[in-house]
Design a protein around this motif. Sequence first.
Motif, short mmCIF file in Angstrom:
data_model
loop_
_atom_site.label_atom_id
_atom_site.label_comp_id
_atom_site.label_asym_id
_atom_site.label_seq_id
_atom_site.Cartn_x
_atom_site.Cartn_y
_atom_site.Cartn_z
N GLY A 111 0.79 -1.23 0.00
CA GLY A 111 0.00 0.00 0.00
C GLY A 111 0.82 1.28 0.00
O GLY A 111 0.26 2.36 0.19
N ARG A 112 2.13 1.18 -0.22
CA ARG A 112 3.01 2.35 -0.20
C ARG A 112 3.43 2.75 -1.61
O ARG A 112 3.82 1.91 -2.41
CB ARG A 112 4.25 2.06 0.64
CG ARG A 112 3.95 1.78 2.11
CD ARG A 112 5.21 1.42 2.89
NE ARG A 112 5.77 0.15 2.43
CZ ARG A 112 6.89 0.06 1.72
NH1 ARG A 112 7.56 1.13 1.36
NH2 ARG A 112 7.33 -1.14 1.35
N PHE A 113 3.35 4.04 -1.90
CA PHE A 113 3.71 4.59 -3.20
C PHE A 113 4.72 5.72 -3.03
O PHE A 113 4.70 6.43 -2.01
CB PHE A 113 2.48 5.16 -3.91
CG PHE A 113 1.40 4.16 -4.17
CD1 PHE A 113 1.31 3.51 -5.39
CD2 PHE A 113 0.47 3.86 -3.19
CE1 PHE A 113 0.31 2.59 -5.64
CE2 PHE A 113 -0.54 2.94 -3.42
CZ PHE A 113 -0.61 2.30 -4.64
N GLU A 114 5.57 5.88 -4.01
CA GLU A 114 6.45 7.04 -4.07
C GLU A 114 6.19 7.77 -5.38
O GLU A 114 6.28 7.17 -6.46
CB GLU A 114 7.92 6.64 -3.94
CG GLU A 114 8.27 6.16 -2.54
CD GLU A 114 9.75 6.05 -2.30
OE1 GLU A 114 10.52 6.04 -3.28
OE2 GLU A 114 10.14 5.97 -1.12
N GLY A 174 -5.79 2.83 5.73
CA GLY A 174 -7.14 3.29 5.45
C GLY A 174 -7.88 2.50 4.40
O GLY A 174 -9.10 2.66 4.23
N TYR A 175 -7.18 1.61 3.68
CA TYR A 175 -7.81 0.90 2.56
C TYR A 175 -7.42 -0.57 2.56
O TYR A 175 -6.32 -0.94 3.00
CB TYR A 175 -7.40 1.53 1.23
CG TYR A 175 -7.92 2.95 1.06
CD1 TYR A 175 -9.08 3.20 0.35
CD2 TYR A 175 -7.25 4.02 1.65
CE1 TYR A 175 -9.57 4.49 0.22
CE2 TYR A 175 -7.73 5.32 1.53
CZ TYR A 175 -8.89 5.54 0.82
OH TYR A 175 -9.39 6.82 0.70
N ASP A 176 -8.30 -1.39 2.03
CA ASP A 176 -8.02 -2.81 1.87
C ASP A 176 -7.32 -2.98 0.53
O ASP A 176 -7.96 -3.14 -0.52
CB ASP A 176 -9.33 -3.61 1.90
CG ASP A 176 -9.09 -5.12 1.89
OD1 ASP A 176 -8.01 -5.55 1.44
OD2 ASP A 176 -10.00 -5.86 2.31
N ASP A 203 -1.41 17.41 2.75
CA ASP A 203 -1.46 15.99 3.14
C ASP A 203 -2.90 15.50 3.12
O ASP A 203 -3.37 14.86 4.06
CB ASP A 203 -0.84 15.79 4.52
CG ASP A 203 -1.50 16.61 5.60
OD1 ASP A 203 -2.37 17.43 5.26
OD2 ASP A 203 -1.16 16.43 6.78
N ASP A 204 -3.57 15.78 2.04
CA ASP A 204 -4.96 15.39 1.85
C ASP A 204 -5.06 14.78 0.45
O ASP A 204 -4.80 15.47 -0.54
CB ASP A 204 -5.87 16.61 1.98
CG ASP A 204 -7.34 16.23 2.14
OD1 ASP A 204 -7.62 15.02 2.16
OD2 ASP A 204 -8.17 17.14 2.25
N VAL A 205 -5.37 13.51 0.39
CA VAL A 205 -5.36 12.78 -0.87
C VAL A 205 -6.69 12.06 -1.05
O VAL A 205 -7.25 11.52 -0.09
CB VAL A 205 -4.22 11.73 -0.88
CG1 VAL A 205 -4.19 10.98 -2.22
CG2 VAL A 205 -2.89 12.39 -0.62
N LYS A 206 -7.18 12.04 -2.27
CA LYS A 206 -8.37 11.26 -2.59
C LYS A 206 -7.95 10.06 -3.43
O LYS A 206 -7.10 10.16 -4.32
CB LYS A 206 -9.39 12.10 -3.36
CG LYS A 206 -10.00 13.23 -2.54
CD LYS A 206 -11.04 13.99 -3.34
CE LYS A 206 -11.66 15.11 -2.50
NZ LYS A 206 -12.69 15.87 -3.26
N VAL A 207 -8.56 8.91 -3.16
CA VAL A 207 -8.32 7.69 -3.93
C VAL A 207 -9.58 7.40 -4.72
O VAL A 207 -10.65 7.18 -4.15
CB VAL A 207 -7.98 6.50 -3.01
CG1 VAL A 207 -7.71 5.25 -3.84
CG2 VAL A 207 -6.78 6.84 -2.13
N MET A 208 -9.46 7.40 -6.05
CA MET A 208 -10.62 7.32 -6.93
C MET A 208 -10.55 6.10 -7.83
O MET A 208 -9.49 5.54 -8.09
CB MET A 208 -10.69 8.58 -7.81
CG MET A 208 -10.52 9.90 -7.08
SD MET A 208 -11.91 10.32 -6.01
CE MET A 208 -13.20 10.56 -7.24
N GLY A 262 -13.02 3.43 1.82
CA GLY A 262 -11.90 3.43 2.75
C GLY A 262 -11.92 4.70 3.57
O GLY A 262 -12.87 5.48 3.53
N ASP A 263 -10.84 4.93 4.29
CA ASP A 263 -10.74 6.10 5.16
C ASP A 263 -9.55 6.94 4.70
O ASP A 263 -8.40 6.66 5.05
CB ASP A 263 -10.56 5.66 6.62
CG ASP A 263 -10.60 6.83 7.59
OD1 ASP A 263 -10.58 7.99 7.13
OD2 ASP A 263 -10.64 6.58 8.80
N SER A 264 -9.84 7.98 3.91
CA SER A 264 -8.76 8.82 3.39
C SER A 264 -8.04 9.56 4.51
O SER A 264 -6.90 10.01 4.34
CB SER A 264 -9.30 9.81 2.36
OG SER A 264 -10.25 10.68 2.95
#
Length: 339
Positions: A84-87, A144-146, A102-107, A117-119
């Motif tokens: 679950g880690r990205f660079e 925050g995400y599966d 430090d606010d990201v949306k996963v779409m 999930g929990d952003s």
Amino acid sequence: MMKEKHFMKKYSRENLKDIQAIVQEKTGAAIVPDRKPAGYKIRKMAFLAGSLLCLVSLSVFAYAKFSGLNGDLAGFASAYQGDGRFEIVIINDSDKELELQDDVKVMQWSTSKEVEGDSGKIRMSGQTILPHSQGVVSIDISEGYDVKAMEENLPEGDWYYFILTNNNFAFGQDWMCSFDFDIEQTEDVMDRSADFMEQIAGEQRTEEKQYGTGELVFPEWSWPTVSRKVSGLYGIRENGTHSDHINIAGTAGDEIYAVADGVVLEAAFESYSGNFIVVDLGDGITAKYGHLKEIKVSEGEEIKQGQVIAILGQTGMATGPNLMFAVSINGEEVNPFVE
């Protein structure tokens, strides 16, 4: 081979109902209802003569179209690190400091909705990129995400993307970054990102150039758009890569015409050509129209010479509004243009 990623621009629109509408407005990509992009699973392919690059792409390697920072350049690419880690590799080629929040949306692309999930549990670090420099932003969604379920449940032809912001998701200050879950070294992504930025800069430096003049390979064909400025020729180009098509520079919104009578074989989207149409013209001849803003015809439809079949745009790997036009005979590419 490397991952094939998708080029997009920074988008800026108010009062749009969802992310697809925003992308459509700024990238010129017409989102066709009830149809998933064909051949669009983020897959590996060569960059330039051996690699591509995706703007704001967040995975094994993100080839992103460079979004603008008030007209200047910023490039986003990414590498998945596992668990679950990205660079995200960011090249800030502007005169301004880029400071991401430090606010990201996963779409998810097909739904234009946030992934369940929990952003608020996304961890992000290294958000400030100085002018004319390269940096790495780390994003960890594991708490925050599966992640396993996201990977297993992603349909073929669909993908995820992050939305990054430096102004509370006030559109015009956001960037998209597509991603999947293949692992790649960040250093490799950084090298390719730098190479690609240099390529884009070179294309911009040579933007003012002579246009080719001539006719299409079959003289009875109609010219496919309003402009006759052939900005890219078939064959070996200045960067050493082979092009199987010509590019006709134009204005976004120009009409695209059928060069001859035929039947639409495919009307879809792919990362290089953007929105595209392939038409069967008979006798083993096919024509492909790419970088389209909007497609006006459907697969299986019979079309007539001179009919408006699309609207010129800048989708896919296009550095400016233009029509990508390719011709093949019995499956073999031919030069569509005779000077």
